[in-house]
Design an enzyme around this catalytic site. Sequence first.
Site, PDB file in Angstrom:
ATOM      1  N   ASP A 125       0.908  -1.229  -0.109  1.00 20.65           N
ATOM      2  CA  ASP A 125      -0.060  -0.037  -0.067  1.00 20.65           C
ATOM      3  C   ASP A 125       0.832   1.283   0.019  1.00 20.65           C
ATOM      4  OD1 ASP A 125      -2.619   1.483   0.579  1.00 20.65           O
ATOM      5  OD2 ASP A 125      -1.630   1.983   2.334  1.00 20.65           O
ATOM      6  N   GLU A 140       1.377  -0.458  -5.026  1.00 16.65           N
ATOM      7  CA  GLU A 140       0.241   0.586  -5.595  1.00 16.65           C
ATOM      8  C   GLU A 140       1.171   2.011  -5.352  1.00 16.65           C
ATOM      9  OE1 GLU A 140      -3.359   3.076  -3.627  1.00 16.65           O
ATOM     10  OE2 GLU A 140      -1.757   2.542  -2.300  1.00 16.65           O
TER      11      GLU A 140
END
Length: 757
Positions: free
Chosen positions: A436, A489
């Site tokens: 993330d 990401e």
Amino acid sequence: MTTAPPALRPAARPAEPGAGPAPTGRGAAEPGALAPDPAVLRRLRAGETGDPHALLGAHPGPAGVTLRALLPLADAVTAVTPAGAPLAELRPAGGGLFTGLLAGLDAVPDYRLLVRYGTEEHLADDPYRFPPVPGELDLHLIAEGRHERLWTVLGATVREHRPAAGPPVTGTAFAVWAPNARAVRLVGDLNHWNGAGHPMRSLGATGVWELFVPGVGTGCRYKYEILRQDGTWAQQADPLAASAESAPGTASVVHASTHRWTDAAWMAGRAGRSAEREPMSVYEVHLGSWRPGLGYRELAAELPAYVKALGFTHVEFMPVAEHPFGGSWGYQVTSYYAPMAALGTPDDFRHLIDALHAAGIGVLLDWVPAHFPRDAWALARFDGAPLYEHPDPRRGEHPDWGTLVFDYGRPEVRNFLVANAVYWCEEFHVDGLRVDAVSSLLYLDYSRGPGEWLPNAHGGHEHLEAVEFLQETNATVRRRCPGVVTVAEESTAWEGVTRSTDTGGLGFTLKWNMGWMHDSLSYITQDPVHRRHHHRALTFPSVYAHAEHHTLAISHDEVVHGKGSLLAKMPGDRWRRFADLRGYLALMWAFPGKQLLFMGQEFAQDTEWSHERGPDWRLLGDRAHTGVRDLVRDLNRLSLATPALWRGDGDPGGFRWIDADAAEDNVLSFARYDPEGEGGPLVCVHNFRPDPRPAYRVGLPGPGRWTEVLSTDATAYGGAGLGNPGPVEAQDVPWQGHPYSAEFVLPPLGAIWLRRA
């Protein structure tokens, strides 16, 4: 005599040390010549010691073996054999300390402590008769930041310990890194949350504190009670706890896995896979709301079959590491090594992954190393000073999320995170990690204005320590866990995200193509009459499509915070919105890259996602919604059967425009190729206007009869049935840069895929 722990009650005020004469002889209090220094005793009773084992436990000496036990609530203590035969009575020495001498012995016998609390007696082993569990090599690796199986040394590990005397003893070894602590005590169910009797031992400059407690096993709640430099005590959850208490509780929980894996064939096959050249279609799931109320084991009975029926190859779980605040969706992690307890035990989570592997479904896990919350009982200022977080707020605080940022340059902190990545792959058989917020890791000035960030050693804005951390994580996971994928990401133009670390890249397997997501959504949300002005939003992503190995993601982020569902983004009336959505999904599956779709979007959820309600399953009673679901199923099945759609994802030769410039027509056409030549090319034609094209000429890469293998307007998907039911013969008419062409029916707001018969 009972083996049950005593009830917690106030202890009688002890006598002061040295009060009364010191008895001598077998079983007597230790002779005055052997008594510890009073100042040392005061620190022990106050919990302010870093070496309780130097005083407590058994210590041979010239007069025999001295026994000392710190039991603040006890009324009487007797040393006995394991069978219960008395060895010596230990006399109170004040402050909960009991002492005795086994006169004439020159070796420590195998003994237990018979402790009386009022009228109850409790037979206990002595934690202070055991040597440290972490060995010299463990401590060296921890100090160097290179202990790749850190969870086997720190945290609470149930194990068999071999003392110097007697048979092996089963218990739990507790160990925690707290270098700024003046002292650490263990508190929990094992001592009724009174840590006075369980001070921990410091293992020197490593900052590790440890204590082995016999008889403690799975299910015991605990914390570490830390004496900070300012003299205050604070109870902290274990950073490496394997299990945690459900919110609102914040305790750590001892856990030893008894799960017996059944996925040996899957794991062996995984080691030989290469995600870059294989199909991957991912179903993103928030486990707590997929079907609210289901735990890991109930999910194991439903989720694998559902995902398998829709043809997805993988699931991706939003973060499952313990996070007491459900509204964070898992992105505010407090226990990085513990699956969230609200859905079951760690072994229940293992069972879910085992069930998915049995169904042939891979498991990706959303992993959050970019920041952590400020909860005072968790990682923040863990031992009274910045430890896991960078001490400078210009690097240690995240302005967007109100959280803290890890100190990636500190070896022990980097080790904590790298080992955590390995932990999920080795202990839970996870097949991949989606990392993330990578962009926030890469740049020191991420979301910061002038003067709010601290440049690197070269004056630049690249976060060099975080880059090294990401490289080490990817290289370590790849080496230790062959076949496991890591997915970034990452939304910037950072070069080499999926390039090997050997050549200076970050080493990820795949990168989310945020540019494609943003541009394609900006196009599809336009009214068709305006789309010709935004045509480049669809074509520009092809310029960088092969610069990295990509995943095309329509994730939870795109269907929350007022953005609406994927269906709600489409313009026009109900018919147009469903047609546009079907055409958009076909484009997503046709464009270079893997696919990821968030739960609920596979059947055209019409409202944005709520972590409390989850998907609106009742919509599957509506044919338009089941039509979208069936389209997603068929897109997955066609993709699996068409190597051109995935084997050439990272190869520029795997994609070629037929016509990228038909902006006035709102039409895109391109061909996908398998670099190995298997199956021939696939021609994809997408019409983003609401009117049908009954005879639209398309350039073709070769002669022969071309068959429609997909039309998003098929009645099975809720469309009108426009398309090309029979084969179409290619004509020797050069068109759009190709030697052959043919006329096809293009459905309104729809797509057709063609393959040579």
